[in-house]
Structures are given as structure tokens and as C-alpha cells.
Design a protein around this motif. Structure first.
Motif, PDB file in Angstrom:
ATOM      1  N   ALA A 140       0.749  -1.053  -0.014  1.00  0.00           N
ATOM      2  CA  ALA A 140      -0.004  -0.063  -0.055  1.00  0.00           C
ATOM      3  C   ALA A 140       0.891   1.331   0.096  1.00  0.00           C
ATOM      4  N   VAL A 141       1.978   1.202   0.724  1.00  0.00           N
ATOM      5  CA  VAL A 141       2.934   2.322   0.661  1.00  0.00           C
ATOM      6  C   VAL A 141       3.483   2.399  -0.712  1.00  0.00           C
ATOM      7  N   ALA A 142       3.862   1.548  -1.311  1.00  0.00           N
ATOM      8  CA  ALA A 142       4.463   1.641  -2.714  1.00  0.00           C
ATOM      9  C   ALA A 142       3.538   2.160  -3.655  1.00  0.00           C
ATOM     10  N   THR A 152       4.602   9.319   1.541  1.00  0.00           N
ATOM     11  CA  THR A 152       4.624   8.413   2.927  1.00  0.00           C
ATOM     12  C   THR A 152       5.800   7.608   2.910  1.00  0.00           C
ATOM     13  N   ASN A 153       6.358   7.284   4.105  1.00  0.00           N
ATOM     14  CA  ASN A 153       7.388   6.452   4.291  1.00  0.00           C
ATOM     15  C   ASN A 153       6.734   4.916   4.642  1.00  0.00           C
ATOM     16  N   GLY A 214      16.326  -2.622  -4.020  1.00  0.00           N
ATOM     17  CA  GLY A 214      16.395  -2.588  -2.463  1.00  0.00           C
ATOM     18  C   GLY A 214      15.691  -1.604  -2.307  1.00  0.00           C
ATOM     19  N   GLU A 215      16.275  -0.523  -1.521  1.00  0.00           N
ATOM     20  CA  GLU A 215      15.442   0.657  -1.142  1.00  0.00           C
ATOM     21  C   GLU A 215      15.730   1.986  -1.805  1.00  0.00           C
ATOM     22  N   THR A 216      16.693   1.605  -2.946  1.00  0.00           N
ATOM     23  CA  THR A 216      16.746   2.935  -3.753  1.00  0.00           C
ATOM     24  C   THR A 216      15.717   3.304  -4.519  1.00  0.00           C
ATOM     25  N   VAL A 245      11.170  -1.421  -1.117  1.00  0.00           N
ATOM     26  CA  VAL A 245      10.975  -0.500  -2.028  1.00  0.00           C
ATOM     27  C   VAL A 245       9.660   0.361  -1.559  1.00  0.00           C
ATOM     28  N   GLY A 246       9.816   1.751  -1.519  1.00  0.00           N
ATOM     29  CA  GLY A 246       8.658   2.613  -1.130  1.00  0.00           C
ATOM     30  C   GLY A 246       8.063   3.350  -2.059  1.00  0.00           C
TER      31      GLY A 246
END
Length: 417
Positions: A140-142, A152-153, A214-216, A245-246
Motif C-alpha cells: 500500500a505504501v508503494a 509516505t514512508n 532494494g531501498e533505492t 521499496v517505497g
């Protein structure tokens, strides 16, 4: 941190309830640890902490409720550990069942919207472009960052409800414009257009993104402009479960990314990856831990199946029943739509068991003897073994239907070249 006069008053106990003070203490301390210079007002929240993982979470949320805490912004609930519409479906012990119920009730008492779905954006909760929100649940964040363009984070359990009560979140990470600029370019332009039109491409693309980025923050170039919500939902879920991932900028789809250049803020990417068919096939194969053969069940709906997905499944089945159990996880909003014309009964007649308010990977619903579970969800495939003991086999929705009807894995390899 710089706090407003109102925030300081709540923090000191000079305004609001003790529950409000508790929530503000948590959000402010989290912000301090994260290096935020201030808090930001949020317009909505999606609460992931309503899923039972132990008694401490229950007691914490009940304490907030007892101290008068109420959410200050629209706050939807993620899946719980129980199907409240079918109490005997979940195989929890009596004490665990009671505690899981108490946790769901505590969120209801604090004023949360009892949506009980991991796809709130398909149940009416769709933040607007640029809105600051505080959402939990990785897919849901992504989705809200990547498809809707809200900010959002990835908020974890219990910080999410504190943000909802205080209507504040630490101003860091993806709340800030400068942190939303893509650094990695994934170019899928050379992949066959026919494959990119297939629904099954999107969870595989998500798995590839998650393991690569990743988180990039990345931008994906070459995705068809007409990609629908269900396809993007599957992509976001795959990326958020296999990686941290965000935000994924999908050029031509993400509101902030009309093209790759805008997503990159007109700077050269730190890395460019030209995605090949071999990479796609490798990502697809990584989602299966069992060789083709007999299957014990089919599990669908992570994130929760939409009305359109349920009806597509019914069409693909073409009136033929299943030799193994088929579990479709979905939300109450989808069930209400299916019930209007009897589509729910038609699916149940074929052998579908609906799982509402929860899903088969987060609470014990599947038979206790682990076996092989076929799915079209990258998220289910990623979590299946660790959470259920079942070995996943990944395939398209059509593959899942044919396999359920035969009792053995049937997969169409033609679309993969």
C-alpha cells in the motif's frame, strides 16, 4: 526538532487526552531518532498494526484506547488475523483468537475505518497527488507513492496508529521532495510488447525491481501507459516484499514522472540497467521453490483480489470445478460487489473458498500438513514457505485456474519466449 505550539502542548499534557500525549511522544521520539527537523501534518493513515503478532501489541493499543486516543484523520485498517465474517476459518488457539479479536476491536474503538484489507486504495482510500500521509503495509505504501503520487514512508506497526492519532509524521525520507528523485533507471523498452500487456508480467517485474533496487528510488521506463490498477498493484507488492521499496517511478504512469527525465530530476542516473528477457525469466523462476508436479492448493489475492480479478478468474474457469482447494483472499468491499449478481456463489460452486478480512499467509488457514501452493502473487510466493511451510509455484492466473482443475502444475511457457 522544531515543534509547533500545539504539538508542544499535546506533548506536555497541556492539551488533548493522555492517549494523545502517548501518541505524540512516540511520533516525536521516532522523528528525533530518524533525524527529522520537524513533524508534518498528515491527511490519512493506513494501519498495519492491527494484525496480531503477540499480546504486547494488543495491550499497547488497548492502553491507547483506554486513555481516550482517537484517530484524527481517516485511517483504514489492514488485514487482521481473523475473518470476522467466518469465525471458524482461522485455526488459532482460543487464547490467540481472543487476543487477535481484541486487537481488531481496539482499532475500531479508536475510530479506524474497519476496512480490513491490504488494498485500501481499491476500497476508496486514494490520497491525492502531493498529499502527506502515514501508511503502513508495504504494498500500500508503494502504491500510494508510485501510482497516486501521495507521500509516505513505510510506517511500521504501532508507529502507524500513533501517526493517525497525532495526525503527524516525522518529516524525513519520502515525505521530502529531494528524497523522491530516482537514482536508478530500469529500462524495459526492449522487452516484447506482448509480454508487457500480460498481467503476469507485473508481479515478476516487481520481484525484479525489489531485488535490484532494494531501498533505492528507481524509475522504470518502457511500461505501457495503459497499465491498470491491478497490474500496478501486483508490481508494487512484488517490489515491496522482495526489497525495501517505497517508491517506484513508472515513466508515464507515476504523476511525478511523466517521463524518465523528470523522475531523475533531469540528472544522469547513477546506474542504468537494460532489462533483458533472461533477467525477467530469472525473476520469474525465483518465485518458485517447487518443481512442476502435483499441487495441494491455489492461493490468490496478495494484495487482496479486486472485483475485476475475481470475475476474470470466474471467466477463465468456464464452469469447470477444481480438484484442489482454491483460496481467494479479498476485502469486504469486493465481496459486496460480487454478491450483487451472484458471482460469489458461482465461484463458491466451483470450489473457491473466500478469505475475507485476512489472508492465508498471515494467519493459519491452510491445512497443517505443508505441501505445494500455486499462486500468481509475487508476494505470496516470497512469504509462503517462511509463513506457512508450503513451497510456492508461480504462474499466471490462467495457469492457476488450469492447474487447480487438473491438480497438477500447468504453465504456459510461450509468453516467456
Amino acid at each position: 526538532m522544531r515543534l509547533t505550539a500545539q504539538e508542544r502542548a499535546i506533548l506536555s499534557g497541556g492539551a488533548g487526552t493522555r492517549g494523545d500525549q502517548m501518541a505524540m511522544e512516540i511520533v516525536a521520539e521516532a522523528g528525533r531518532m530518524l533525524g527529522a527537523e520537524k513533524l508534518v501534518e498528515v491527511h490519512s493513515s493506513h494501519i498495519d498494526g492491527c494484525l496480531y503478532h503477540g499480546d504486547s501489541g494488543v495491550l499497547f493499543c488497548e492502553k491507547l484506547a483506554a486513555e481516550g486516543a482517537k484517530v484524527k484523520v481517516p485511517s483504514t485498517t489492514n488485514v487482521g488475523a481473523l475473518n470476522l465474517l467466518k469465525g471458524d476459518q482461522v485455526q488459532l488457539q482460543p487464547k490467540q483468537r481472543k487476543m487477535a479479536y481484541r486487537l481488531m476491536i481496539a482499532h475500531d474503538k479508536m475510530g479506524c475505518i474497519p476496512s480490513w484489507t491490504c488494498a485500501p486504495y481499491q476500497a476508496g482510500a486514494r490520497p491525492k497527488l502531493g498529499q502527506q500521509v502515514a501508511w503502513g503495509e508495504s504494498n500500500a505504501v508503494a502504491f500510494t507513492n508510485s501510482v497516486l503520487g501521495a507521500r509516505t514512508n513505510r510506517y511500521g506497526d504501532f508507529l502507524d496508529i500513533a501517526c493517525a492519532i497525532s495526525a503527524r509524521a516525522p518529516y524525513y525520507g519520502l515525505h521530502k521532495p529531494e528524497n523522491r528523485v530516482a537514482e536508478l533507471l530500469l529500462d524495459v523498452s526492449s522487452l516484447p510488447d506482448a509480454l508487457k500487456r500480460e498481467n503476469v508480467f507485473y508481479p515478476v517485474l516487481g520481484a525484479l525491481i525489489g531485488r535490484t533496487a532494494g531501498e533505492t528510488v528507481c524509475v522504470v521506463d518502457g511500461v505501457p501507459a495503459g497499465a491498470c490498477d491491478d497490474q500496478l498493484k501486483a508490481m508494487c507488492a512484488g517490489a515491496a516484499s522482495t526489497g525495501a521499496v517505497g517508491l517506484i517511478h513508472v515513466a508515464g504512469v507515476t504523476p511525478e514522472a511523466p517521463d524518465a527525465a523528470n523522475a531523475l530530476n533531469h540528472q544522469a542516473p547513477k546506474e542504468t540497467i537494460n532489462v533483458t528477457m533472461n533477467m525477467v525469466r530469472a525473476a520469474r523462476d525465483s518465485l518458485s521453490l517447487s518443481q512442476p508436479g502435483a499441487i495441494d492448493c491455489v492461493a490468490l489475492g496478495s494484495p487482496h483480489f479486486s472485483d475485476a480479478e475475481c470475475r476474470q478468474f470466474l471467466t477463465l474457469a468456464n464452469g469447470s470445478g477444481f480438484k484442489v482447494p482454491v483460496y481467494i483472499c479479498t476485502g469486504r468491499h469486493t465481496m459486496a460487489s460480487l454478491e450483487q449478481d451472484g458471482a460469489d456463489k458461482a465461484l463458491c460452486a466451483l470450489g473457491v473458498e473466500f478469505v475475507v478480512d485476512t489472508c492465508v499467509v498471515v494467519t493459519p488457514i491452510l491445512p497443517a500438513e505443508p505441501g505445494v501452493m500455486m499462486t500468481n502473487s509475487a508476494k505470496f510466493a516470497h512469504y509462503a514457505t517462511g509463513n506457512t511451510g508450503y513451497a510456492p509455484v508461480f504462474g499466471s492466473l490462467s495457469d492457476c485456474v488450469k492447474s487447480a482443475q487438473s491438480g497438477n502444475v500447468i504453465r504456459d511457457q510461450e509468453i516467456w519466449g
